[in-house]
Design an enzyme around this catalytic site. Structure first.
Site, PDB file in Angstrom:
ATOM      1  N   GLU A   1       8.024  -0.440  -1.185  1.00  0.00           N
ATOM      2  CA  GLU A   1       9.408  -0.137  -0.789  1.00  0.00           C
ATOM      3  C   GLU A   1      10.319   0.062  -2.006  1.00  0.00           C
ATOM      4  O   GLU A   1      11.223   0.901  -1.986  1.00  0.00           O
ATOM      5  CB  GLU A   1       9.961  -1.243   0.102  1.00  0.00           C
ATOM      6  CG  GLU A   1      11.321  -0.913   0.688  1.00  0.00           C
ATOM      7  CD  GLU A   1      11.634  -1.786   1.886  1.00  0.00           C
ATOM      8  OE1 GLU A   1      11.247  -1.407   3.005  1.00  0.00           O
ATOM      9  OE2 GLU A   1      12.237  -2.856   1.704  1.00  0.00           O
TER      10      GLU A   1
ATOM     11  N   ASP B   1       3.171  -2.445  12.699  1.00  0.00           N
ATOM     12  CA  ASP B   1       3.786  -3.583  13.385  1.00  0.00           C
ATOM     13  C   ASP B   1       5.142  -3.200  13.983  1.00  0.00           C
ATOM     14  O   ASP B   1       6.171  -3.803  13.708  1.00  0.00           O
ATOM     15  CB  ASP B   1       3.905  -4.798  12.445  1.00  0.00           C
ATOM     16  CG  ASP B   1       4.671  -4.501  11.172  1.00  0.00           C
ATOM     17  OD1 ASP B   1       4.841  -3.321  10.829  1.00  0.00           O
ATOM     18  OD2 ASP B   1       5.122  -5.472  10.517  1.00  0.00           O
TER      19      ASP B   1
HETATM   20  C1  5GW Z   1      -1.895  -7.967   4.995  1.00  0.00           C
HETATM   21  C2  5GW Z   1      -1.413  -8.993   4.222  1.00  0.00           C
HETATM   22  C3  5GW Z   1      -0.257  -8.827   3.516  1.00  0.00           C
HETATM   23  C4  5GW Z   1       0.416  -7.615   3.622  1.00  0.00           C
HETATM   24  C5  5GW Z   1      -0.070  -6.595   4.401  1.00  0.00           C
HETATM   25  C6  5GW Z   1      -1.245  -6.764   5.099  1.00  0.00           C
HETATM   26  C7  5GW Z   1      -1.751  -5.681   5.923  1.00  0.00           C
HETATM   27  C8  5GW Z   1      -1.009  -4.519   6.138  1.00  0.00           C
HETATM   28  C9  5GW Z   1      -3.022  -5.769   6.589  1.00  0.00           C
HETATM   29  O1  5GW Z   1      -3.784  -6.736   6.478  1.00  0.00           O
HETATM   30  N1  5GW Z   1      -3.439  -4.748   7.409  1.00  0.00           N
HETATM   31  C10 5GW Z   1      -2.693  -3.637   7.587  1.00  0.00           C
HETATM   32  O2  5GW Z   1      -3.093  -2.735   8.344  1.00  0.00           O
HETATM   33  N2  5GW Z   1      -1.482  -3.492   6.942  1.00  0.00           N
HETATM   34  C11 5GW Z   1      -0.720  -2.247   7.120  1.00  0.00           C
HETATM   35  O3  5GW Z   1       0.328  -2.172   6.164  1.00  0.00           O
HETATM   36  C12 5GW Z   1      -0.035  -2.198   8.494  1.00  0.00           C
HETATM   37  O4  5GW Z   1       0.103  -0.858   8.902  1.00  0.00           O
HETATM   38  C13 5GW Z   1       1.317  -2.800   8.194  1.00  0.00           C
HETATM   39  O5  5GW Z   1       2.287  -2.498   9.163  1.00  0.00           O
HETATM   40  C14 5GW Z   1       1.599  -2.194   6.829  1.00  0.00           C
HETATM   41  C15 5GW Z   1       2.635  -2.953   5.980  1.00  0.00           C
HETATM   42  O6  5GW Z   1       2.390  -4.345   6.014  1.00  0.00           O
HETATM   43  P1  5GW Z   1       3.417  -5.303   6.768  1.00  0.00           P
HETATM   44  O7  5GW Z   1       3.824  -4.633   8.035  1.00  0.00           O
HETATM   45  O8  5GW Z   1       2.817  -6.646   6.911  1.00  0.00           O
HETATM   46  O9  5GW Z   1       4.610  -5.344   5.758  1.00  0.00           O
HETATM   47  P2  5GW Z   1       6.140  -5.706   6.068  1.00  0.00           P
HETATM   48  O10 5GW Z   1       6.881  -5.219   4.870  1.00  0.00           O
HETATM   49  O11 5GW Z   1       6.555  -4.984   7.329  1.00  0.00           O
HETATM   50  O12 5GW Z   1       6.224  -7.184   6.246  1.00  0.00           O
HETATM   51 MN    MN Z   2       5.708  -3.829   8.758  1.00  0.00          MN
END
Ligand code: 5GW
Ligand code: MN
Length: 334
Positions: free
Chosen positions: A285, A197
Site C-alpha cells: 500500500e 477479504d
Molecule cells: C497472510 C498473512 C498475512 C498477510 C496476508 C496473508 C494472506 C493474504 C494470505 O495468507 N493469503 C492470501 O490469499 N492473501 C491475499 O492477500 C488475499 O487476497 C488478501 O485479501 C490479500 C491482502 O492480505 P490482507 O487482506 O490480509 O491484508 P489487509 O491489508 O487487508 O489486512
Molecule cells: Mn484485505
C-alpha cells in the site's frame, strides 16, 4: 490486444472535437456541462450521446456538494448520484468492453473468503459486461463452483504458498504483472485487482472503469494530509513527504498497460527495499501510494468502492458497494 484502445482515450479524442463545435453554441464551459445541458441542445439525441460525447462529461460534479468530486488534475472522484449507470453500461456494452478481475486466495484465505467474494461479485461486479475472474490459489481443487452469467468466466491459476506475508504481497504484484503480459493484455480492456477479504453489496459497475483507477481509503478521505500514513522513512523507496490522497491497496485497476506499470513498480520497489533491509510502513500500500503520487490516477473511486461496515463515525457513503469482510487475523495468520 496490444495497444488496446480504452473508452477513456476515445472519449478524450471525441470530446476534443466536440469542444470546438460546442464552443460556438454556448458560453458554458464544455467540460463542466452536464447531461441536462446536453439535452437542451437541439442536436441532442441518444445517437449523439452514443457516438460523440465523452462519458465523463455526463457526470454531475455538483451532485454531492459535501465531498470533493474532482481532483486538481481534473480526474473525477466517483460518488453515488454523480453518474447515470445506464449511460455507462450502454456505452461499454456497445464498445464490447471486457474486464478481468484478479484475486488471490492463498492458504486459509480461500475457505474464509473466496466463496462470498465470488458469489457477490457475480451479483454486483460489472453486471452485463463480459468478465473473467482470475483466481490465484495454492489449492485449485477447493475453488467453489459458482454459477456464472453468460459471457462470464472463472479461471483458476495455481501459485505457490509463501509462508511469509511479505512474500505473499510481493508475489501478488509480480504475478499480476506476469499474467497481464502473458494473457490479459491480449484479451481484456481493463483489469481490476482486489483483496479477497471483501464482499460486494451494491453496484460496482462500468462507471468505475478508467485508464488508471485508485480508491480513497475510507479512514483517510476526510482527514488532513498531515495524517496520511505514507511511508516516512527516507531509506524506503516508498518514502514520500507530500501526496494527494491516501489510497487503499485493496482495490486498484485500469487498462492492462497501466496496471502492469503499477504492479511492476510496486514489485521492484519492494525488492529494492528488501535488498536495503527496509520495509515500507504499509507494504504494497505504501508503494502503491507512492506510485499514484508520481503517476496520477485518471479516475478515483470514492470509499463506496471499499467501505468498512464497522466504521463508527458518520461518512458520506450512501451506497456501500464493496465492503471489508470481518478480519480474522488470529485465525488466518497464525
Ligand atoms: C497472510 C498473512 C498475512 C498477510 C496476508 C496473508 C494472506 C493474504 C494470505 O495468507 N493469503 C492470501 O490469499 N492473501 C491475499 O492477500 C488475499 O487476497 C488478501 O485479501 C490479500 C491482502 O492480505 P490482507 O487482506 O490480509 O491484508 P489487509 O491489508 O487487508 O489486512
Ligand atoms: Mn484485505
Amino acid at each position: 490486444m496490444r495497444g488496446c484502445i480504452t473508452m477513456e482515450k476515445i472519449g478524450g479524442m471525441f470530446s476534443g472535437a466536440m469542444f470546438l463545435i460546442l464552443g460556438f453554441l454556448s458560453m458554458h464551459s464544455w467540460y463542466s456541462s452536464n447531461i441536462s445541458f446536453l439535452e437542451s441542445l437541439p442536436s441532442f439525441n441518444e445517437a449523439t450521446l452514443g457516438a460523440t460525447v465523452n462519458l465523463d462529461d455526463t457526470l454531475s460534479f455538483g451532485a454531492r456538494p459535501e465531498v470533493k468530486t474532482r481532483t486538481s488534475w481534473n480526474a473525477p472522484i466517483v460518488w453515488e448520484l454523480m453518474f447515470n449507470p445506464d449511460l455507462y453500461d450502454r456505452r461499454h456494452q456497445e464498445a464490447k468492453t471486457t474486464v478481468a478481475l484478479t484475486v488471490f486466495a492463498v492458504g486459509r484465505y480461500l475457505d474464509a473468503y473466496l466463496n462470498t467474494f465470488l458469489t457477490s461479485a457475480e451479483k454486483h461486479f460489472m453486471v452485463g459486461l463480459p468478465v473473467t475472474f482470475y483466481v490465484f490459489t495454492d489449492q485449485p481443487e477447493k475453488v467453489p463452483n459458482i454459477t456464472l452469467a453468460p459471457l462470464r468466466h472463472l479461471k483458476v491459476i495455481k501459485v505457490e504458498r509463501y509462508s511469509r506475508w511479505q512474500d505473499i504481497s510481493m508475489m501478488r504484484m509480480k504475478t499480476i504483472s506476469e499474467i497481464i503480459e502473458k494473457e490479459l493484455r491480449h484479451n481484456f480492456n481493463y483489469v481490476f485487482c482486489l483483496d479477497v477479504d471483501q464482499e460486494f453489496k451494491g453496484r460496482f459497475g462500468s462507471e468505475a472503469l478508467g485508464e488508471s483507477v485508485a480508491v480513497l481509503h475510507i479512514y483517510y478521505y476526510k482527514l488532513p494530509k498531515t495524517q496520511f500514513t505514507y511511508d516516512r522513512n527516507p531509506k524506503s523507496k516508498a518514502y514520500m513527504t507530500e501526496g494527494d490522497y491516501y489510497y487503499h491497496a485493496a482495490v486498484f485497476g485500469g487498462s492492462c498497460d497501466k496496471v502492469k506499470a503499477l504492479a511492476d513498480y510496486c514489485y521492484l520497489s519492494t525488492m529494492e527495499d528488501k535488498l536495503n533491509n527496509v520495509e515500507a510502513l504499509w507494504h504494497d500500500e505504501s508503494h502503491l501510494n507512492k506510485y499514484f503520487w508520481l503517476n496520477k490516477p485518471s479516475r478515483i473511486l470514492s470509499s463506496e468502492y471499499c467501505f468498512d461496515p464497522l466504521i463508527h463515525y458518520k461518512t458520506e457513503v450512501i451506497v456501500p458497494r464493496l465492503v471489508w469482510a470481518p478480519k480474522q487475523y488470529t485465525k488466518l495468520r497464525t
